[in-house]
Design a protein around this motif. Structure first.
Motif, PDB file in Angstrom:
ATOM      1  N   HIS A 146     -78.248  23.109  68.250  1.00  0.00           N
ATOM      2  CA  HIS A 146     -78.687  24.509  68.231  1.00  0.00           C
ATOM      3  C   HIS A 146     -77.953  25.405  67.189  1.00  0.00           C
ATOM      4  CE1 HIS A 146     -80.610  25.718  72.204  1.00  0.00           C
ATOM      5  NE2 HIS A 146     -79.789  24.801  72.799  1.00  0.00           N
ATOM      6  N   ALA A 147     -76.544  24.739  66.669  1.00  0.00           N
ATOM      7  CA  ALA A 147     -76.026  25.200  65.567  1.00  0.00           C
ATOM      8  C   ALA A 147     -76.445  24.854  64.384  1.00  0.00           C
ATOM      9  CB  ALA A 147     -74.481  25.010  65.860  1.00  0.00           C
ATOM     10  N   ILE A 148     -76.708  23.720  64.308  1.00  0.00           N
ATOM     11  CA  ILE A 148     -77.284  22.807  62.962  1.00  0.00           C
ATOM     12  C   ILE A 148     -78.785  23.562  62.591  1.00  0.00           C
ATOM     13  CG2 ILE A 148     -78.234  20.888  62.003  1.00  0.00           C
ATOM     14  CD1 ILE A 148     -75.875  19.502  63.595  1.00  0.00           C
ATOM     15  N   ALA A 149     -79.549  23.619  63.731  1.00  0.00           N
ATOM     16  CA  ALA A 149     -80.825  24.316  63.553  1.00  0.00           C
ATOM     17  C   ALA A 149     -80.642  25.719  62.855  1.00  0.00           C
ATOM     18  CB  ALA A 149     -81.898  24.321  64.726  1.00  0.00           C
ATOM     19  N   ARG A 150     -79.834  26.526  63.377  1.00  0.00           N
ATOM     20  CA  ARG A 150     -79.620  27.780  62.697  1.00  0.00           C
ATOM     21  C   ARG A 150     -79.050  27.603  61.353  1.00  0.00           C
ATOM     22  NH1 ARG A 150     -77.759  32.452  67.172  1.00  0.00           N
ATOM     23  NH2 ARG A 150     -79.050  31.833  68.897  1.00  0.00           N
ATOM     24  N   PHE A 151     -78.075  26.670  61.275  1.00  0.00           N
ATOM     25  CA  PHE A 151     -77.540  26.793  59.851  1.00  0.00           C
ATOM     26  C   PHE A 151     -78.465  26.202  58.690  1.00  0.00           C
ATOM     27  CE2 PHE A 151     -75.539  23.837  56.657  1.00  0.00           C
ATOM     28  CZ  PHE A 151     -74.480  24.649  56.054  1.00  0.00           C
ATOM     29  N   LEU A 152     -79.312  25.026  59.111  1.00  0.00           N
ATOM     30  CA  LEU A 152     -80.557  24.673  58.377  1.00  0.00           C
ATOM     31  C   LEU A 152     -81.725  25.771  58.029  1.00  0.00           C
ATOM     32  CD1 LEU A 152     -80.819  20.841  59.045  1.00  0.00           C
ATOM     33  CD2 LEU A 152     -79.439  21.971  57.313  1.00  0.00           C
ATOM     34  N   ALA A 153     -81.722  26.816  58.855  1.00  0.00           N
ATOM     35  CA  ALA A 153     -82.796  27.673  58.671  1.00  0.00           C
ATOM     36  C   ALA A 153     -82.381  28.590  57.712  1.00  0.00           C
ATOM     37  CB  ALA A 153     -82.901  28.435  59.979  1.00  0.00           C
ATOM     38  N   LYS A 154     -80.998  28.936  57.603  1.00  0.00           N
ATOM     39  CA  LYS A 154     -80.484  29.738  56.389  1.00  0.00           C
ATOM     40  C   LYS A 154     -80.185  28.905  55.258  1.00  0.00           C
ATOM     41  CE  LYS A 154     -77.374  32.645  57.374  1.00  0.00           C
ATOM     42  NZ  LYS A 154     -75.995  33.410  57.819  1.00  0.00           N
ATOM     43  N   TYR A 155     -79.774  27.771  55.226  1.00  0.00           N
ATOM     44  CA  TYR A 155     -79.470  27.008  53.924  1.00  0.00           C
ATOM     45  C   TYR A 155     -80.238  25.620  54.132  1.00  0.00           C
ATOM     46  CZ  TYR A 155     -75.696  30.020  54.547  1.00  0.00           C
ATOM     47  OH  TYR A 155     -74.974  31.168  54.768  1.00  0.00           O
ATOM     48  N   PRO A 156     -81.451  25.431  53.890  1.00  0.00           N
ATOM     49  CA  PRO A 156     -82.169  24.203  54.111  1.00  0.00           C
ATOM     50  C   PRO A 156     -82.069  23.256  53.229  1.00  0.00           C
ATOM     51  CG  PRO A 156     -83.579  26.156  53.074  1.00  0.00           C
ATOM     52  CD  PRO A 156     -82.637  26.776  53.357  1.00  0.00           C
ATOM     53  N   ASP A 157     -81.392  23.592  52.164  1.00  0.00           N
ATOM     54  CA  ASP A 157     -81.186  22.279  51.135  1.00  0.00           C
ATOM     55  C   ASP A 157     -79.833  21.614  51.096  1.00  0.00           C
ATOM     56  OD1 ASP A 157     -83.616  22.881  49.706  1.00  0.00           O
ATOM     57  OD2 ASP A 157     -82.834  24.483  48.408  1.00  0.00           O
ATOM     58  N   VAL A 158     -79.208  21.958  52.129  1.00  0.00           N
ATOM     59  CA  VAL A 158     -77.751  21.506  52.586  1.00  0.00           C
ATOM     60  C   VAL A 158     -78.165  20.090  53.242  1.00  0.00           C
ATOM     61  CG1 VAL A 158     -75.571  21.389  53.705  1.00  0.00           C
ATOM     62  CG2 VAL A 158     -76.430  23.569  52.499  1.00  0.00           C
ATOM     63  N   ARG A 159     -77.477  19.045  53.018  1.00  0.00           N
ATOM     64  CA  ARG A 159     -77.774  17.854  53.954  1.00  0.00           C
ATOM     65  C   ARG A 159     -76.332  17.784  54.950  1.00  0.00           C
ATOM     66  NH1 ARG A 159     -76.197  12.134  53.040  1.00  0.00           N
ATOM     67  NH2 ARG A 159     -75.103  12.916  50.908  1.00  0.00           N
ATOM     68  N   VAL A 160     -77.050  17.571  56.068  1.00  0.00           N
ATOM     69  CA  VAL A 160     -75.895  17.515  57.326  1.00  0.00           C
ATOM     70  C   VAL A 160     -75.864  16.317  57.755  1.00  0.00           C
ATOM     71  CG1 VAL A 160     -75.355  18.546  59.492  1.00  0.00           C
ATOM     72  CG2 VAL A 160     -76.377  20.030  57.678  1.00  0.00           C
ATOM     73  N   SER A 161     -74.701  15.633  58.229  1.00  0.00           N
ATOM     74  CA  SER A 161     -74.338  14.508  58.881  1.00  0.00           C
ATOM     75  C   SER A 161     -73.803  14.734  60.105  1.00  0.00           C
ATOM     76  CB  SER A 161     -73.583  13.311  57.998  1.00  0.00           C
ATOM     77  OG  SER A 161     -74.396  12.978  56.911  1.00  0.00           O
ATOM     78  N   LEU A 162     -74.107  14.415  61.342  1.00  0.00           N
ATOM     79  CA  LEU A 162     -73.461  14.486  62.654  1.00  0.00           C
ATOM     80  C   LEU A 162     -73.091  13.187  63.119  1.00  0.00           C
ATOM     81  CD1 LEU A 162     -72.637  16.386  64.703  1.00  0.00           C
ATOM     82  CD2 LEU A 162     -74.730  16.168  65.898  1.00  0.00           C
ATOM     83  N   PHE A 163     -71.542  13.156  63.244  1.00  0.00           N
ATOM     84  CA  PHE A 163     -71.169  11.688  63.936  1.00  0.00           C
ATOM     85  C   PHE A 163     -70.820  12.071  65.350  1.00  0.00           C
ATOM     86  CE2 PHE A 163     -70.059  11.919  59.336  1.00  0.00           C
ATOM     87  CZ  PHE A 163     -71.123  10.868  58.952  1.00  0.00           C
ATOM     88  N   THR A 164     -70.988  11.630  66.531  1.00  0.00           N
ATOM     89  CA  THR A 164     -70.556  11.741  67.800  1.00  0.00           C
ATOM     90  C   THR A 164     -69.356  10.763  67.989  1.00  0.00           C
ATOM     91  OG1 THR A 164     -72.073  10.312  68.560  1.00  0.00           O
ATOM     92  CG2 THR A 164     -72.798  12.636  68.506  1.00  0.00           C
ATOM     93  N   ASP A 224     -69.390  30.443  60.441  1.00  0.00           N
ATOM     94  CA  ASP A 224     -69.972  31.601  60.564  1.00  0.00           C
ATOM     95  C   ASP A 224     -71.222  31.526  61.404  1.00  0.00           C
ATOM     96  OD1 ASP A 224     -68.105  32.500  58.698  1.00  0.00           O
ATOM     97  OD2 ASP A 224     -69.492  32.712  56.806  1.00  0.00           O
ATOM     98  N   VAL A 225     -71.966  30.634  61.245  1.00  0.00           N
ATOM     99  CA  VAL A 225     -73.092  30.164  62.166  1.00  0.00           C
ATOM    100  C   VAL A 225     -72.494  30.116  63.704  1.00  0.00           C
ATOM    101  CG1 VAL A 225     -75.021  28.613  62.883  1.00  0.00           C
ATOM    102  CG2 VAL A 225     -74.607  29.512  60.537  1.00  0.00           C
ATOM    103  N   LEU A 226     -71.595  29.563  63.963  1.00  0.00           N
ATOM    104  CA  LEU A 226     -71.009  29.226  65.228  1.00  0.00           C
ATOM    105  C   LEU A 226     -70.362  30.583  65.560  1.00  0.00           C
ATOM    106  CD1 LEU A 226     -68.865  25.962  64.670  1.00  0.00           C
ATOM    107  CD2 LEU A 226     -70.898  26.445  65.960  1.00  0.00           C
ATOM    108  N   GLN A 227     -69.811  31.330  65.041  1.00  0.00           N
ATOM    109  CA  GLN A 227     -69.381  32.663  65.297  1.00  0.00           C
ATOM    110  C   GLN A 227     -70.547  33.687  65.870  1.00  0.00           C
ATOM    111  OE1 GLN A 227     -66.445  33.303  66.178  1.00  0.00           O
ATOM    112  NE2 GLN A 227     -65.113  31.803  64.975  1.00  0.00           N
ATOM    113  N   ASP A 228     -71.577  33.416  64.997  1.00  0.00           N
ATOM    114  CA  ASP A 228     -72.828  34.647  65.366  1.00  0.00           C
ATOM    115  C   ASP A 228     -73.271  34.086  66.489  1.00  0.00           C
ATOM    116  OD1 ASP A 228     -72.438  35.719  62.917  1.00  0.00           O
ATOM    117  OD2 ASP A 228     -73.939  34.835  61.673  1.00  0.00           O
TER     118      ASP A 228
END
Length: 304
Positions: free
Chosen positions: A110-128, A287-291
């Motif tokens: 959910h958070a990454i989807a919102r973040f990329l909607a605002k900043y589509p050119d940023v590359r995100v890596s997620l490690f579990t 900021d996205v998480l807080q929103d």
């Protein structure tokens, strides 16, 4: 160093404009200042850069060759400014996130989807990762930010609570306890229970929770992760205690959650290394998480 950036700038301006007066206007300085700097530059280089013929400046072959390299320098400076502008506007960058597996199926998407909607050119890596591995990833700068719950304090890690995240009961869809609006720890202890192993923080936390209520549990199955407990519940093996964020993942279609009497929180904490400055894109993700907290009710399970 034979040439500094100011000398290069003046030389380029003269080459572009063809005269000292126009170069002075371009640079917004006086004509004598440009003349003096040009004379000093030629002296430092030991090269004649311009010839005066009938009141006009003509670049020497050496100046023309030097101008090719000067333009390359300016292209590099322009590229640096463009990159800086991209970073300011979040048009580029790489955000490395880490989380425990259960958060990687519900909250983080959910958070990454919102973040990329605002900043589509940023590359995100997620490690579990499991919590102790996750802490090490932050300390070794393999991750910028991490999201966990039930984490032990670390002197070099700063933790900030993001969400409350109550404990809830996870029940198979056809289980009799789904008829209840609220279940108790006594109800769960009387069922075939899916617990957590002793070497996990959540396992230790759950045992203490039941012990404080004067109850003893003997799990039919022990797992190490909350999402695996959900998978066990979904197959009908038994019931479990989980956090309320985990069932946000759409994969748990046959898991029903119910509030637990006197429920306690297992807060979701944002972790970062205290010795690492926060990047602009890292702060933007926070900021996205807080929103998301503002409309958290739209993401929580409909059973609440």
């Amino acid at each position: 160093m034979r040439l500094n950036l100011r000398q290069i700038e003046v030389f380029r301006a003269i080459m572009q404009t063809g005269s000292i007066s126009r170069a002075a206007g371009l640079l917004n300085v006086s004509q004598p200042a440009v003349s003096r700097l040009l004379s000093y530059t030629e002296q430092r280089l030991g090269l004649k850069l311009f010839e005066r013929i009938k009141g006009r400046l003509y670049p020497t072959p050496e100046a023309k060759r030097l101008f090719v390299e000067v333009n390359l320098v300016y292209q590099g400076v322009q590229r640096v400014n463009e990159v800086a502008e991209d970073l300011i506007e979040h048009r580029m960058g790489h955000l490395r996130l880490a989380c425990v597996p259960s958060l990687g199926q519900g909250l983080l998407p959910h958070a990454i989807a919102r973040f990329l909607a605002k900043y589509p050119d940023v590359r995100v890596s997620l490690f579990t990762m499991r919590p102790h591995v996750l802490i090490n990833a932050l300390l070794t700068q393999q991750a910028d930010l991490a999201l966990v719950f039930l984490t032990d304090p670390h002197p070099s890690i700063e933790a900030t609570q993001i969400y409350g995240n109550r404990l809830v009961a996870a029940l198979p869809a056809n289980h009799p306890l789904t008829a209840r609006n609220v279940v108790s720890l006594e109800d769960l202890a009387a069922e075939k229970f899916i617990g957590y192993s002793h070497d996990t923080q959540i396992g230790q936390f759950m045992r203490q929770l039941f012990a404080d209520a004067g109850l003893t549990i003997r799990p039919a199955v022990e797992v190490q992760q909350v999402d695996i407990a959900c998978a066990m519940v979904q197959t009908g093996i038994g019931v479990a205690l989980i956090d309320e964020i985990t069932p946000l993942a759409p994969v748990w279609t046959r898991v029903v959650v119910r509030p637990v009497e006197n429920a306690v929180d297992t807060p979701v904490n944002l972790l970062r290394a205290t010795f690492e400055p926060m990047s602009r894109i890292g702060q933007a993700f926070i900021d996205v998480l807080q929103d998301m907290k503002k409309d958290w009710s739209s993401l929580r399970s409909p059973t609440f």
